[in-house]
Scaffold this motif. Sequence first.
Motif, PDB file in Angstrom:
ATOM      1  N   THR A 142      19.859 -21.121 -48.780  1.00  0.00           N
ATOM      2  CA  THR A 142      20.609 -21.063 -47.522  1.00  0.00           C
ATOM      3  C   THR A 142      20.812 -19.600 -47.122  1.00  0.00           C
ATOM      4  O   THR A 142      21.167 -18.772 -47.971  1.00  0.00           O
ATOM      5  CB  THR A 142      21.975 -21.757 -47.680  1.00  0.00           C
ATOM      6  OG1 THR A 142      21.752 -23.086 -48.163  1.00  0.00           O
ATOM      7  CG2 THR A 142      22.707 -21.840 -46.351  1.00  0.00           C
ATOM      8  N   TRP A 143      20.536 -19.319 -45.872  1.00  0.00           N
ATOM      9  CA  TRP A 143      20.741 -17.972 -45.326  1.00  0.00           C
ATOM     10  C   TRP A 143      21.796 -18.009 -44.226  1.00  0.00           C
ATOM     11  O   TRP A 143      21.936 -19.027 -43.543  1.00  0.00           O
ATOM     12  CB  TRP A 143      19.459 -17.437 -44.663  1.00  0.00           C
ATOM     13  CG  TRP A 143      18.319 -17.196 -45.553  1.00  0.00           C
ATOM     14  CD1 TRP A 143      18.040 -16.060 -46.246  1.00  0.00           C
ATOM     15  CD2 TRP A 143      17.233 -18.100 -45.844  1.00  0.00           C
ATOM     16  NE1 TRP A 143      16.864 -16.204 -46.946  1.00  0.00           N
ATOM     17  CE2 TRP A 143      16.361 -17.436 -46.714  1.00  0.00           C
ATOM     18  CE3 TRP A 143      16.930 -19.404 -45.456  1.00  0.00           C
ATOM     19  CZ2 TRP A 143      15.190 -18.018 -47.203  1.00  0.00           C
ATOM     20  CZ3 TRP A 143      15.777 -19.992 -45.941  1.00  0.00           C
ATOM     21  CH2 TRP A 143      14.920 -19.305 -46.807  1.00  0.00           C
ATOM     22  N   ARG A 144      22.480 -16.887 -44.058  1.00  0.00           N
ATOM     23  CA  ARG A 144      23.368 -16.719 -42.896  1.00  0.00           C
ATOM     24  C   ARG A 144      22.780 -15.600 -42.050  1.00  0.00           C
ATOM     25  O   ARG A 144      22.454 -14.538 -42.560  1.00  0.00           O
ATOM     26  CB  ARG A 144      24.761 -16.291 -43.345  1.00  0.00           C
ATOM     27  CG  ARG A 144      25.543 -17.415 -43.910  1.00  0.00           C
ATOM     28  CD  ARG A 144      26.967 -16.961 -44.209  1.00  0.00           C
ATOM     29  NE  ARG A 144      27.765 -18.117 -44.521  1.00  0.00           N
ATOM     30  CZ  ARG A 144      28.192 -18.977 -43.596  1.00  0.00           C
ATOM     31  NH1 ARG A 144      27.949 -18.773 -42.318  1.00  0.00           N
ATOM     32  NH2 ARG A 144      28.888 -20.029 -43.944  1.00  0.00           N
ATOM     33  N   THR A 145      22.674 -15.874 -40.784  1.00  0.00           N
ATOM     34  CA  THR A 145      21.977 -14.933 -39.911  1.00  0.00           C
ATOM     35  C   THR A 145      22.848 -14.572 -38.714  1.00  0.00           C
ATOM     36  O   THR A 145      23.492 -15.448 -38.134  1.00  0.00           O
ATOM     37  CB  THR A 145      20.668 -15.581 -39.409  1.00  0.00           C
ATOM     38  OG1 THR A 145      19.961 -16.096 -40.524  1.00  0.00           O
ATOM     39  CG2 THR A 145      19.804 -14.590 -38.661  1.00  0.00           C
ATOM     40  N   THR A 146      22.851 -13.287 -38.366  1.00  0.00           N
ATOM     41  CA  THR A 146      23.517 -12.891 -37.119  1.00  0.00           C
ATOM     42  C   THR A 146      22.477 -12.277 -36.179  1.00  0.00           C
ATOM     43  O   THR A 146      21.501 -11.659 -36.627  1.00  0.00           O
ATOM     44  CB  THR A 146      24.623 -11.836 -37.364  1.00  0.00           C
ATOM     45  OG1 THR A 146      24.047 -10.722 -38.065  1.00  0.00           O
ATOM     46  CG2 THR A 146      25.768 -12.411 -38.163  1.00  0.00           C
ATOM     47  N   TYR A 147      22.689 -12.491 -34.905  1.00  0.00           N
ATOM     48  CA  TYR A 147      21.857 -11.886 -33.863  1.00  0.00           C
ATOM     49  C   TYR A 147      22.772 -11.044 -32.985  1.00  0.00           C
ATOM     50  O   TYR A 147      23.726 -11.563 -32.406  1.00  0.00           O
ATOM     51  CB  TYR A 147      21.194 -12.971 -32.999  1.00  0.00           C
ATOM     52  CG  TYR A 147      20.246 -13.853 -33.776  1.00  0.00           C
ATOM     53  CD1 TYR A 147      18.895 -13.540 -33.864  1.00  0.00           C
ATOM     54  CD2 TYR A 147      20.699 -15.004 -34.417  1.00  0.00           C
ATOM     55  CE1 TYR A 147      18.013 -14.342 -34.575  1.00  0.00           C
ATOM     56  CE2 TYR A 147      19.822 -15.812 -35.138  1.00  0.00           C
ATOM     57  CZ  TYR A 147      18.480 -15.474 -35.208  1.00  0.00           C
ATOM     58  OH  TYR A 147      17.611 -16.273 -35.918  1.00  0.00           O
TER      59      TYR A 147
END
Lengths: 166, 128
Positions: A142-147
Amino acid sequence: MTELSLIPDEVAARVGTEAARATGEVNRRDWQRWAVAVGDENPLWFDAEHARAHGYDDVICPPLYLQYAVLGVTPMSALRADGSSGAASGNLQFPDAPKRMAGGESTTFHLPAYHRDELTMVRVIDSIVEKHGRSGRFVLVTWRTTYTNQRDELVAEATTSMIARP
Amino acid sequence: MTELAAQQFTVTRADLVRYAGASGDFNPIHWSERVATSVGLPGVIAHGMLTLALAARAVEEWAGGADRIVEFGAKFTKPVVVPDDDRGVVVEVTGSVSAEDDDRRTIAVKVTCEGVGVLGAMKAVVRA
């Protein structure tokens, strides 16, 4: 008898670290091509006048397209044996679980993205666990990503997962 | 729970090729029967993000605007197998409003293909 973990120690040690960082320009023609591919011909993506009438400065990017705006082009020689690109996942290697499938994707959208916005994606490895399902053992990543955009405003946040099987 | 009108979308092999090109996701499980079956899949499958995008179309319709989606996501639980014919396969999206307040509506979404759920734990939060 204890089965050997599908997760190599050096991969397990990367939990909590940055897996990938990429910057890309949001491009109108590219998102329109994507919108046509999914049959979503909403005028907010295509018609500037319509978008302005709805309070935007110009046409906006379909939110589900954001992740593709920052994915670079993977050279053929850099593709994995199964033909997929590991670029956005930080190239985590699971030699004992080489078959990969997308697990899930959940995104919260905060701000619209416009043509020529410069988006930066930062993806952190949230967890890597081995599980046992009906079809056997697998690894769930599982990854957490911000844009964020060129003004350092948070455009979207996502949780993404992947399944790797032996 | 307010039930929302079910929506159907047809997916063909041509759609998968188009999606591969538009997204840059060229994983051969989405276009090669040989590769897909060799990794244990029943056949060529649709990109999970394509199925999600179809569900998003349904939610946009229910929400009354494409820009009303605040939060959106699902698990890719079962593959959407796309046959090599001209008819393709039908993905059905149904939904019901599970929570509502002054400015947000939460929609529980179900996405099925030939009666089998393909996206799990799917939820959309939209601006009311």
